[in-house]
Scaffold this active site. Structure first.
Site, PDB file in Angstrom:
ATOM      1  N   LYS A 109      11.904  -3.794   0.851  1.00 14.19           N
ATOM      2  CA  LYS A 109      11.838  -4.738  -0.273  1.00 14.19           C
ATOM      3  C   LYS A 109      13.096  -5.604  -0.354  1.00 14.19           C
ATOM      4  CE  LYS A 109       8.694  -2.109  -3.212  1.00 14.19           C
ATOM      5  NZ  LYS A 109       8.655  -1.133  -4.300  1.00 14.19           N
ATOM      6  N   LYS A 190       0.059  -0.287   5.686  1.00 15.88           N
ATOM      7  CA  LYS A 190      -0.680   0.239   4.530  1.00 15.88           C
ATOM      8  C   LYS A 190      -1.195  -0.901   3.648  1.00 15.88           C
ATOM      9  CE  LYS A 190       2.982   0.581   1.238  1.00 15.88           C
ATOM     10  NZ  LYS A 190       3.789   1.170   0.250  1.00 15.88           N
ATOM     11  N   LYS A 193      -0.251  -3.875  -2.713  1.00 17.18           N
ATOM     12  CA  LYS A 193      -0.494  -4.876  -3.745  1.00 17.18           C
ATOM     13  C   LYS A 193       0.233  -6.168  -3.416  1.00 17.18           C
ATOM     14  CE  LYS A 193      -0.758  -1.873  -7.757  1.00 17.18           C
ATOM     15  NZ  LYS A 193       0.114  -1.303  -8.769  1.00 17.18           N
TER      16      LYS A 193
END
Ligand code: TYM
Length: 322
Positions: A109, A190, A193
């Site tokens: 991130k 994966k 969102k």
């Protein structure tokens, strides 16, 4: 068995959230289970105040529509129980920069955010506080949270060692299948969102037409054989895991019934639509009474605070706070 888990109000849930986490929560619900909408964690994202408010209520409706019953378990909003933020600080003072900067989620991130904020680094400490406040034994989560769970255990052990037995050391649990639902377009990544493309992620409340389209277009391979084999056939294996998770079979049992990708995909689309349609209806009904959802959250926060307050006081006293 004391159970705790949390989920971010960062937008509509996808099938990975549902199969990897929320369905396990429903199976594990009891008067000893605490489920938390972690709005403080969502502050690490770029999210407007209005969106955060709206998504928090929407997520409560989604969790209840999925089968969580506030008469059975405790459902609450993290920021309404102030002990989470308070214990977070105490635990920040036993965690090291080294262990936090090694977290894979942080590394990924922080690379995507220029000038990332400190909250992104300390995110897993707040998560440890969430879990440890409830004397949690089991934390049902998807596979991507394993490293955060290990950190939680390390922090608890370090604290107990230095300040005396204070926290119970929890374990994470994952479902046997669908603990890591993959992106339908990039099945080696994966379903996420924030990162997955619209075609790569199936939201729980996508329209039947979108569900069909996304599953039909899911990336497979060219050898044409329906077989459960993650290293060689990630796209097909992902579809088989999703199918098995919904039908209660093993992925190999599902594979044995099909010879063609097209049939597997159309049956899977029908099964996903049939499973999620009643949840969507219930979600919309619940969302029509936001005041009732707020009352559920307020009652939940009261029950949660009774447990969390006791554990927080114990930790604060152990560290020498007056
Ligand atoms: P979050 O909100 O990203 O995800 C919620 C849950 O969904 C699971 N999940 C998946 N499972 C299978 N396949 C996928 N593709 C997939 N994507 C997500 C996650 O593993 C998670 O269980 N840090 C947590 C929130 C949190 C928390 C906690 C969890 C805060 N405090 C305390 C447990 C205990 C998170 O970001 O989850």
């Amino acid at each position: 068995m004391r159970v705790f888990s949390g989920i971010q109000p960062s937008g509509p849930l996808h099938l990975g959230n549902y199969l990897g986490a929320v369905r396990q929560w429903v199976d594990a619900q009891s008067s000893d289970a605490f489920y938390c909408v972690v709005d403080l964690h969502a502050l690490t994202l770029e999210i407007s105040p209005d969106a955060l408010r709206e998504q928090t209520i929407d997520l409560l409706a989604t969790l209840m529509a999925s089968g969580l019953d506030p008469e059975i378990c405790t459902i609450f909003i993290q920021s309404q129980v102030s002990y989470h933020a308070q214990l977070n600080w105490l635990l920040e003072c036993v965690s090291t920069y080294g262990e936090l900067s090694r977290m894979v989620a942080f590394k990924e991130k922080s690379q995507r955010q220029e000038g990332y904020r400190v909250g992104l680094l300390t995110y897993p400490v707040l998560m440890a506080a969430d879990i440890l406040l409830y004397e949690t034994e089991e934390v049902p989560v998807g596979d991507d949270q394993r490293q955060h769970l290990e950190l939680t255990r390390d922090v608890a052990e370090k604290f107990n060692h230095r300040f005396g037995e204070t926290f119970r050391v929890p374990v994470g649990t994952q479902p046997k299948v669908a603990a890591r639902v993959m992106d339908l377009q990039e099945p080696t990544r994966k379903m996420s969102k924030s990162i997955s493309s619209p075609l790569g992620k199936l939201n729980m409340f996508d329209s039947p037409r979108d569900i069909e389209k996304k599953i039909t277009k899911a990336v497979t391979d060219t050898d044409g054989e329906v077989r459960f084999d993650w290293p060689k056939k990630p796209g097909v294996s992902n579809l088989l895991e999703i199918f098995a998770s919904l039908s209660g079979e093993t992925p190999a049992q599902v594979a044995a019934r099909y010879t063609r990708y097209g049939e597997l995909k159309s049956d899977l689309a029908a099964l996903v639509i049939e499973t999620l349609a009643p949840l969507k209806r219930r979600h919309d009904e619940l969302l029509a009474s936001p005041d009732e959802l707020r009352r559920v959250a307020a009652r939940g926060a009261e029950k949660a605070a009774a447990v969390a307050g006791m554990v927080y006081q114990r930790a604060a006293a152990a560290m020498g706070l007056a």
